[in-house]
Design an enzyme around this catalytic site. Sequence first.
Site, PDB file in Angstrom:
ATOM      1  CB  CYS A  45      -0.858  -0.021   1.402  1.00 32.18           C
ATOM      2  SG  CYS A  45      -1.907   1.639   1.509  1.00 32.18           S
ATOM      3  CE1 TYR A  76      -5.541   2.496  -4.767  1.00 36.88           C
ATOM      4  CE2 TYR A  76      -7.794   2.556  -4.280  1.00 36.88           C
ATOM      5  CZ  TYR A  76      -6.524   2.179  -3.943  1.00 36.88           C
ATOM      6  OH  TYR A  76      -6.492   1.358  -2.716  1.00 36.88           O
ATOM      7  CD  GLU A  88      -1.872   0.510  -4.092  1.00 38.42           C
ATOM      8  OE1 GLU A  88      -1.149   1.188  -3.149  1.00 38.42           O
ATOM      9  OE2 GLU A  88      -2.684   0.027  -4.033  1.00 38.42           O
ATOM     10  CG  ASP A 123      -3.301  -4.544   1.815  1.00 40.96           C
ATOM     11  OD1 ASP A 123      -4.586  -4.644   2.021  1.00 40.96           O
ATOM     12  OD2 ASP A 123      -2.587  -3.731   2.216  1.00 40.96           O
ATOM     13  CE1 TYR A 128      -2.478  -2.924  -1.898  1.00 45.50           C
ATOM     14  CE2 TYR A 128      -3.518  -4.875  -2.684  1.00 45.50           C
ATOM     15  CZ  TYR A 128      -3.517  -3.471  -2.128  1.00 45.50           C
ATOM     16  OH  TYR A 128      -4.776  -2.714  -2.141  1.00 45.50           O
ATOM     17  CB  CYS A 191      -1.867   2.422   4.611  1.00 44.80           C
ATOM     18  SG  CYS A 191      -0.750   1.827   3.445  1.00 44.80           S
ATOM     19  CB  CYS A 200      18.133  -4.171   5.777  1.00 40.46           C
ATOM     20  SG  CYS A 200      19.045  -4.034   4.495  1.00 40.46           S
TER      21      CYS A 200
END
Length: 204
Positions: A45, A76, A88, A123, A128, A191, A200
Amino acid sequence: MISPEVALPGRERGLLMGPAFHEVLGTRIDQVPEGAEVAYFALGCFWGAEKLFWQVDGVITTAVGYQGGYTPNPTYEEVCSGRTGHAETVMVVYDPRKVSYGTLLKVFLENHNPTQGMRQGNDKGTQYRSALYVTDAEQDAAARRAIADYQPELSAAGFGAITTEVLPAGPFYYAERYHQQYLDKNPNGYCPIHATGVTCRAPG
């Protein structure tokens, strides 16, 4: 993924017409200043994803849109139908003297689950998917290196193989104006960020 032969036809005109300014940073979202660089990130999203990046020091502006598919200037609703091939995507314009692409990659990798294929959490759909759309050979090499370095960390934490696609950046189609900086306009908007909690070690 659909094939280009059956993708929706789209339209010639873009959805974001006229000058557009960032609701938080005050900068133009439809211009790239001289000396700035551009990066594109798809991590589910785009409302929450965009907010992550506009908070990074050295980021000049951000915008949300559609990329990686076939339909020109999709809406959209068309993207959510799965019939455009687009993901997206967040466009990030940044000052390379203040923030590196490696730092932005770290934000990208740590703030979603890059092992889920065509989804993020609940989602579901091709829009996505996790993707890095790179603008040059340096970004391509950095993206692939960061993914390779991150995979052992994810594997050790019990996650599967990274499914992030790394492809040359094609056209970026700006999303409708109401989607730009959506979570600033709608602070209670839904969202979620599907972070794995795995750190990371991408270069900063």
